[in-house]
Design a protein around this motif. Structure first.
Motif, PDB file in Angstrom:
ATOM      1  N   LEU A 179       0.813  -1.223   0.000  1.00 26.97           N
ATOM      2  CA  LEU A 179       0.000   0.000   0.000  1.00 26.97           C
ATOM      3  C   LEU A 179       0.845   1.271   0.000  1.00 26.97           C
ATOM      4  N   ILE A 180       2.070   1.200   0.518  1.00 30.10           N
ATOM      5  CA  ILE A 180       2.871   2.432   0.605  1.00 30.10           C
ATOM      6  C   ILE A 180       3.809   2.601  -0.584  1.00 30.10           C
ATOM      7  N   VAL A 181       3.757   1.690  -1.539  1.00 27.01           N
ATOM      8  CA  VAL A 181       4.551   1.855  -2.755  1.00 27.01           C
ATOM      9  C   VAL A 181       4.046   3.075  -3.530  1.00 27.01           C
ATOM     10  N   ASP A 182       4.960   3.896  -3.997  1.00 25.99           N
ATOM     11  CA  ASP A 182       4.608   5.076  -4.790  1.00 25.99           C
ATOM     12  C   ASP A 182       4.252   4.613  -6.202  1.00 25.99           C
ATOM     13  N   ARG A 183       2.985   4.423  -6.448  1.00 26.60           N
ATOM     14  CA  ARG A 183       2.542   3.825  -7.713  1.00 26.60           C
ATOM     15  C   ARG A 183       2.696   4.784  -8.898  1.00 26.60           C
ATOM     16  N   ALA A 184       2.531   6.055  -8.655  1.00 25.68           N
ATOM     17  CA  ALA A 184       2.724   7.017  -9.747  1.00 25.68           C
ATOM     18  C   ALA A 184       4.190   7.022 -10.190  1.00 25.68           C
ATOM     19  N   ALA A 185       5.083   7.023  -9.222  1.00 20.92           N
ATOM     20  CA  ALA A 185       6.509   6.995  -9.551  1.00 20.92           C
ATOM     21  C   ALA A 185       6.872   5.686 -10.235  1.00 20.92           C
ATOM     22  N   LEU A 186       6.328   4.583  -9.740  1.00 23.07           N
ATOM     23  CA  LEU A 186       6.623   3.276 -10.327  1.00 23.07           C
ATOM     24  C   LEU A 186       6.188   3.229 -11.784  1.00 23.07           C
ATOM     25  N   THR A 187       5.002   3.734 -12.068  1.00 21.99           N
ATOM     26  CA  THR A 187       4.509   3.759 -13.451  1.00 21.99           C
ATOM     27  C   THR A 187       5.405   4.617 -14.337  1.00 21.99           C
TER      28      THR A 187
END
Length: 429
Positions: free
Chosen positions: A353-361
């Motif tokens: 849940l705390i993974v930065d998904r915008a950055a990952l994408t």
């Protein structure tokens, strides 16, 4: 009905409450700098649930020996009490998954009331056609739902229908079917005919499935058949779900894969094609070891949850997996192992849940392999224990479940009430 005194839980929590608040606030400040609201994560973790298998609270064994533990449950009513302790302290295991015929009782109403009194519901039903029950007419030594003998197949079908009937009485909503069918020698059986017989038998079971139920089929690479297994991998499992219909889904057991198989990719594929039914969580070093969840490869568990959180965030169509632990406890107190495993599953969820998904994408789209990997690692490396502990505390559980369990002396108490079990032969129970 509570199995452990609330006074014990309160006393143990009071010893740790101030330190937890300090740790939680510190982590909250760290996460805020990363754009993460710790309270939102805590709320999601608090709402997360994983089922406990009834057989998991007994002592397991290997193919060679089984060493009984103190205070082992004698029947399903004892098992429910042990499961209630796990839920009372972790607040993450509100349901129990039964295994038939191991958990058969004469009075289902009494069983349902016992569960209700303990604050437990009933998860998916599990059928057993991989071993013979007493007075069984036809043996499963050479298979069950894929057996060459029609009468043996019909017996296996009827057993699964009985499991559905029991589940309906207990308000369960799913049936899990795993079979040990396979061969130990080349040429022992015809691969195609065996699978055809299996599909025909499963269609007969599926036909009787209630409208609001789901059917989970589970693949397993090997064991007890070591040359070939009828439902041996996720591809075959997916074919089964497609053949049976919209209420059929694939169950993923983390231990049922060849070494180095990318399980998280399998999870992603099944989500993509709307056939992920759920999980049996455990861990492995060599094969289907049924070790405590997260005890060997916690990063792999996290990577699986990374895919699950990704599906949750983007609201993937049909995404509603069922979660259950499935372990064998040979050298530990089963209650302690199951509590730890439930917490490890919650930990992997919180880390996802705390993974930065915008950055990952962004890194993925830019083909920045290093930073994409680092973005995942940032979630995994974060110590989310204060989130898990605060979620337990605020929902009535224990800040430190294992320490509280030991302080309560539950194992010694039931050891005095339940007769010792004589040492048995091999085999997981």
């Amino acid at each position: 009905m509570t199995m452990i005194s609330e006074d014990v839980i309160a006393r143990e929590n009071d010893r740790r409450r101030a330190d937890l608040r300090q740790d939680y606030d510190h982590l909250g400040a760290q996460l805020a700098r990363r754009g993460v609201d710790i309270d939102v994560v805590k709320s999601k973790v608090a709402a997360y649930a994983v089922a406990v298998p009834s057989w998991g609270v007994g002592t397991g064994g290997t193919r060679f020996a089984r060493f009984p533990g103190e205070g082992e449950p004698r029947n399903i009513f004892d098992k429910l009490e042990d499961c209630a302790v796990i839920q009372q302290l972790t607040r993450a295991t509100p349901t129990v998954s039964l295994h038939i015929p191991w958990d058969k009782v004469a009075d289902l109403g009494e069983l349902k009331e016992k569960g209700k009194a303990l604050g437990l519901g009933f998860d998916a039903m599990n059928s057993n056609t991989f071993s013979d029950a007493p007075q069984q007419a036809h043996s499963y030594k050479y298979g069950s739902l894929s057996h060459a003998d029609a009468a043996t197949r019909q017996q296996a079908v009827e057993h699964n229908l009985e499991c559905i009937a029991i589940g309906k009485a207990l308000d369960s909503k799913a049936l899990t079917v795993w079979i040990g069918d396979g061969t130990n020698f080349p040429g022992q059986a015809n691969f195609t005919k065996s699978f055809e017989r299996y599909l025909d038998a499963m269609k007969a079971i599926y036909k009787e499935l209630p409208e609001d139920w789901r059917l989970f089929t589970e693949h397993k690479m090997y064991e007890p058949a070591f040359y070939s297994t009828v439902v041996q991998d996720w591809g075959t499992n997916y074919l089964i779900a497609q053949e049976l219909g919209p209420k059929a889904y694939c169950l993923v057991d983390l231990g049922h894969h060849a070494p180095n198989v990318n399980i998280e990719m399998i999870v992603a594929r099944l989500i993509q094609f709307r056939k992920l039914g759920g999980f049996h969580f455990n861990d492995s070093k060599y094969g289907d070891d049924d070790l405590d969840t997260g005890s060997i490869d916690p990063y792999r568990l996290f990577l699986v949850f990374n895919e699950l959180v990704d599906a949750e965030v983007r609201q993937a169509e049909g995404f509603a997996p069922a979660y259950m632990l499935d372990q064998s406890h040979n050298v530990t107190d089963p209650i302690e192992s199951l509590m730890r495993s439930a917490m490890e599953v919650c930990r992997a969820y919180a880390q996802g849940l705390i993974v930065d998904r915008a950055a990952l994408t962004g890194y993925q789209d830019a083909n920045d392999a290093l930073m994409a990997s680092e973005t995942l690692k940032a979630g995994f490396r974060t110590d989310v224990e204060p989130i898990l502990a605060m979620a337990r505390l605020e929902t009535g559980g224990a800040i430190e479940p294992v320490a509280t369990y030991r302080a309560a002396g539950y194992r010694a108490k039931v050891a005095g009430e339940r007769p010792a079990v004589a040492s048995g032969g091999g085999g997981i129970v």
